[in-house]
Scaffold this motif. Structure first.
Motif, PDB file in Angstrom:
ATOM      1  N   TRP A   1      32.200 -10.401 -49.337  1.00  0.00           N
ATOM      2  CA  TRP A   1      31.696 -11.539 -48.563  1.00  0.00           C
ATOM      3  C   TRP A   1      31.017 -11.066 -47.280  1.00  0.00           C
ATOM      4  CZ3 TRP A   1      30.324 -16.369 -48.505  1.00  0.00           C
ATOM      5  CH2 TRP A   1      30.311 -17.089 -47.326  1.00  0.00           C
ATOM      6  N   GLU A   2      31.655 -10.120 -46.592  1.00  0.00           N
ATOM      7  CA  GLU A   2      31.098  -9.598 -45.344  1.00  0.00           C
ATOM      8  C   GLU A   2      29.777  -8.862 -45.590  1.00  0.00           C
ATOM      9  OE1 GLU A   2      32.454 -10.218 -42.382  1.00  0.00           O
ATOM     10  OE2 GLU A   2      34.214 -11.208 -43.211  1.00  0.00           O
TER      11      GLU A   2
ATOM     12  N   ALA B   1      31.433 -15.302 -40.893  1.00  0.00           N
ATOM     13  CA  ALA B   1      32.093 -14.066 -41.299  1.00  0.00           C
ATOM     14  C   ALA B   1      33.597 -14.152 -41.039  1.00  0.00           C
ATOM     15  CB  ALA B   1      31.496 -12.884 -40.561  1.00  0.00           C
TER      16      ALA B   1
ATOM     17  N   GLY C   1      35.750 -15.282 -44.139  1.00  0.00           N
ATOM     18  CA  GLY C   1      36.617 -14.194 -44.574  1.00  0.00           C
ATOM     19  C   GLY C   1      38.058 -14.648 -44.755  1.00  0.00           C
TER      20      GLY C   1
END
Length: 51
Positions: free
Chosen positions: A37-38, A17, A21
């Motif tokens: 994405w998270e 993450a 990120g």
């Protein structure tokens, strides 16, 4: 699945993450893609934990 294993999975997904990120932000330059994405990583982590 016991609690320490669940916490380990969450810690294991925290590294992608953070690093992922940063990579996503570098390539796209927007926080919208980073949030996507998270969320995808969160859904994957919750899927592993629920099973």
């Amino acid at each position: 699945m016991d609690i320490p294993r669940k916490l380990g999975i969450l810690i294991y997904t925290a590294v992608p993450a953070i690093v992922g990120g940063g990579i996503v932000y570098h390539f796209f330059g927007s926080f919208t893609q980073v949030i996507i994405w998270e969320v995808l990583l969160l859904l994957a982590a919750l899927g592993f934990i629920s099973s």
